[in-house]
Design a protein around this motif. Structure first.
Motif, PDB file in Angstrom:
ATOM      1  N   ALA A 185      -1.940  -2.167  11.115  1.00 43.18           N
ATOM      2  CA  ALA A 185      -0.612  -2.473  10.075  1.00 43.18           C
ATOM      3  C   ALA A 185      -0.560  -1.124   9.428  1.00 43.18           C
ATOM      4  O   ALA A 185      -1.486  -0.735   8.534  1.00 43.18           O
ATOM      5  N   LEU A 186       0.540  -0.565   9.475  1.00 39.13           N
ATOM      6  CA  LEU A 186       0.781   0.459   8.706  1.00 39.13           C
ATOM      7  C   LEU A 186       2.273   0.566   7.897  1.00 39.13           C
ATOM      8  O   LEU A 186       3.182  -0.129   8.240  1.00 39.13           O
ATOM      9  N   CYS A 187       2.412   1.035   6.640  1.00 44.76           N
ATOM     10  CA  CYS A 187       3.443   1.129   6.046  1.00 44.76           C
ATOM     11  C   CYS A 187       4.377   2.235   6.622  1.00 44.76           C
ATOM     12  O   CYS A 187       3.925   2.844   7.491  1.00 44.76           O
ATOM     13  N   MET A 213      11.429  -6.511  10.379  1.00 41.13           N
ATOM     14  CA  MET A 213      10.030  -5.959  11.133  1.00 41.13           C
ATOM     15  C   MET A 213       9.221  -6.827  10.237  1.00 41.13           C
ATOM     16  O   MET A 213       8.846  -6.939   9.100  1.00 41.13           O
ATOM     17  N   SER A 214       8.287  -7.511  11.105  1.00 38.70           N
ATOM     18  CA  SER A 214       7.080  -8.376  10.823  1.00 38.70           C
ATOM     19  C   SER A 214       5.845  -7.963  11.650  1.00 38.70           C
ATOM     20  O   SER A 214       6.261  -7.589  12.613  1.00 38.70           O
ATOM     21  N   LEU A 215       4.673  -8.271  10.968  1.00 35.62           N
ATOM     22  CA  LEU A 215       3.782  -8.109  11.741  1.00 35.62           C
ATOM     23  C   LEU A 215       3.053  -9.412  12.788  1.00 35.62           C
ATOM     24  O   LEU A 215       3.450 -10.483  12.306  1.00 35.62           O
ATOM     25  N   PRO A 216       2.657  -8.953  13.655  1.00 36.00           N
ATOM     26  CA  PRO A 216       2.161 -10.053  14.485  1.00 36.00           C
ATOM     27  C   PRO A 216       1.039 -10.998  13.603  1.00 36.00           C
ATOM     28  O   PRO A 216       0.447 -10.219  12.612  1.00 36.00           O
ATOM     29  N   ALA A 217       1.021 -12.239  13.794  1.00 38.85           N
ATOM     30  CA  ALA A 217       0.080 -13.060  12.961  1.00 38.85           C
ATOM     31  C   ALA A 217      -1.284 -12.524  12.965  1.00 38.85           C
ATOM     32  O   ALA A 217      -1.624 -12.408  11.754  1.00 38.85           O
ATOM     33  N   ASN A 218      -1.853 -12.211  14.017  1.00 35.35           N
ATOM     34  CA  ASN A 218      -3.457 -11.657  13.700  1.00 35.35           C
ATOM     35  C   ASN A 218      -3.573 -10.274  12.715  1.00 35.35           C
ATOM     36  O   ASN A 218      -4.207 -10.341  12.047  1.00 35.35           O
ATOM     37  N   LEU A 219      -2.451  -9.488  12.850  1.00 36.41           N
ATOM     38  CA  LEU A 219      -2.650  -8.245  11.998  1.00 36.41           C
ATOM     39  C   LEU A 219      -2.273  -8.745  10.446  1.00 36.41           C
ATOM     40  O   LEU A 219      -2.956  -8.271   9.772  1.00 36.41           O
ATOM     41  N   GLN A 220      -1.424  -9.691  10.483  1.00 37.57           N
ATOM     42  CA  GLN A 220      -0.921  -9.952   9.312  1.00 37.57           C
ATOM     43  C   GLN A 220      -2.223 -10.499   8.527  1.00 37.57           C
ATOM     44  O   GLN A 220      -2.376 -10.181   7.161  1.00 37.57           O
ATOM     45  N   LYS A 224      -1.164  -5.964   3.934  1.00 40.59           N
ATOM     46  CA  LYS A 224      -1.212  -4.434   3.243  1.00 40.59           C
ATOM     47  C   LYS A 224      -1.482  -3.467   4.178  1.00 40.59           C
ATOM     48  O   LYS A 224      -2.016  -3.794   5.292  1.00 40.59           O
ATOM     49  N   CYS A 225      -0.650  -2.414   3.986  1.00 46.08           N
ATOM     50  CA  CYS A 225      -1.172  -1.203   4.823  1.00 46.08           C
ATOM     51  C   CYS A 225      -2.741  -0.875   5.033  1.00 46.08           C
ATOM     52  O   CYS A 225      -3.345  -0.698   4.109  1.00 46.08           O
ATOM     53  N   GLU A 226      -3.026  -0.745   6.138  1.00 44.16           N
ATOM     54  CA  GLU A 226      -4.501  -0.679   6.470  1.00 44.16           C
ATOM     55  C   GLU A 226      -5.021   0.675   6.009  1.00 44.16           C
ATOM     56  O   GLU A 226      -6.289   0.904   6.232  1.00 44.16           O
ATOM     57  N   LEU A 227      -4.000   1.743   5.925  1.00 40.46           N
ATOM     58  CA  LEU A 227      -4.343   2.973   5.368  1.00 40.46           C
ATOM     59  C   LEU A 227      -4.301   3.099   4.102  1.00 40.46           C
ATOM     60  O   LEU A 227      -5.262   3.789   3.098  1.00 40.46           O
ATOM     61  N   CYS A 228      -3.264   2.693   3.311  1.00 41.50           N
ATOM     62  CA  CYS A 228      -2.940   3.141   1.822  1.00 41.50           C
ATOM     63  C   CYS A 228      -2.614   1.877   1.044  1.00 41.50           C
ATOM     64  O   CYS A 228      -2.612   2.057  -0.035  1.00 41.50           O
ATOM     65  N   SER A 229      -2.738   0.695   1.512  1.00 42.86           N
ATOM     66  CA  SER A 229      -2.590  -0.576   0.994  1.00 42.86           C
ATOM     67  C   SER A 229      -1.331  -0.937   0.384  1.00 42.86           C
ATOM     68  O   SER A 229      -1.069  -1.730  -0.561  1.00 42.86           O
ATOM     69  N   ALA A 230      -0.350  -0.010   0.848  1.00 42.15           N
ATOM     70  CA  ALA A 230       1.270  -0.639   0.248  1.00 42.15           C
ATOM     71  C   ALA A 230       1.408  -1.726   0.822  1.00 42.15           C
ATOM     72  O   ALA A 230       0.980  -2.207   2.147  1.00 42.15           O
ATOM     73  N   GLU A 231       2.203  -2.437   0.264  1.00 37.65           N
ATOM     74  CA  GLU A 231       2.635  -3.676   0.873  1.00 37.65           C
ATOM     75  C   GLU A 231       4.064  -3.940   1.390  1.00 37.65           C
ATOM     76  O   GLU A 231       4.470  -5.082   1.603  1.00 37.65           O
ATOM     77  N   THR A 232       4.713  -2.926   1.343  1.00 35.49           N
ATOM     78  CA  THR A 232       6.134  -2.774   1.889  1.00 35.49           C
ATOM     79  C   THR A 232       6.435  -2.334   3.319  1.00 35.49           C
ATOM     80  O   THR A 232       5.462  -1.281   3.807  1.00 35.49           O
ATOM     81  N   SER A 233       7.351  -2.587   3.844  1.00 32.40           N
ATOM     82  CA  SER A 233       7.635  -2.286   5.300  1.00 32.40           C
ATOM     83  C   SER A 233       6.483  -2.133   6.148  1.00 32.40           C
ATOM     84  O   SER A 233       6.256  -0.902   6.593  1.00 32.40           O
ATOM     85  N   LEU A 234       5.691  -3.218   6.408  1.00 25.93           N
ATOM     86  CA  LEU A 234       4.436  -2.971   7.276  1.00 25.93           C
ATOM     87  C   LEU A 234       5.286  -2.997   8.699  1.00 25.93           C
ATOM     88  O   LEU A 234       6.082  -3.864   9.243  1.00 25.93           O
TER      89      LEU A 234
END
Ligand SMILES: [Zn+2]
Length: 187
Positions: A41-43, A1-8, A14-24
């Motif tokens: 973008a969410l973890c 799973m990866s994020l669309p470029a604009n969200l990336q 980073k997760c836009e709620l908690c800043s986690a960097e995994t499984s976004l």
């Protein structure tokens, strides 16, 4: 799973709620104001939290303390909705009182979907699935992107939910895969 470029690029990975960097993953707000981009973008932990209406991981959601000040409208709206749902928590209500949103954003927050519109994952029998449940695969499945078949009868423990009501994730043969909910049975 990866994020669309604009969200990336907006989220800096980073997760836009908690800043986690995994499984976004990209999470689309169920309702939008029709103008602003409505993906966040969410973890996986935050995705799970925002797709339920009770039994919140209150400690994890302390991250709202920072994310409610996001300059991204969709993130602010999502944070405000979560604070609303945490109405039993004094700290959340205190934060909500501090948060000032302009009319347009407030109207967006207030479009909070009714509980019956919340994303629900159900198995092949219509039983509601929750994160952490154990399921059994009921049909041989070719796993996309791998050479193996997830055999009928394979147990999958500790599943996670995705923001697509037809998909869950779990580990089979040591690989994390997406499984279609209609091909599993809660065990
Ligand atoms: Zn998160």
């Amino acid at each position: 799973m990866s994020l669309p470029a604009n969200l990336q690029s907006r989220s800096a990975g980073k997760c836009e709620l908690c800043s986690a960097e995994t499984s976004l993953e990209a999470f689309a707000l169920p309702y939008s104001d029709g103008q602003a981009a409505n993906e966040v973008a969410l973890c996986s932990t935050c995705t799970e939290q925002v797709t339920k209406s009770e039994d919140f991981d209150v400690n994890h959601l302390r991250c709202l303390n920072d994310s409610m000040w996001s300059t991204v409208p969709a993130v602010q709206v999502l944070a405000a909705r979560m604070l609303n749902r945490l109405n039993a928590e004094t700290w959340a209500q205190d934060l909500k009182d501090m948060l000032y949103l302009d009319e347009e954003l407030q109207a967006w927050v207030d479009q909070e979907p009714a509980e019956e519109d919340m994303i629900k994952h159900v198995d092949s029998n219509g039983a509601v699935l929750s994160a952490g449940d154990n399921v059994v695969i009921i049909k041989d499945l070719n796993v996309k992107g791998t050479s193996f078949v997830a055999k009928r009868g394979t147990p999958v423990r500790n599943i996670s939910l995705t923001n697509n009501p037809e998909h869950i994730e779990g580990r089979v043969n040591g690989t994390r895969i997406v499984i279609i909910t209609q091909f599993v049975k809660k065990s």
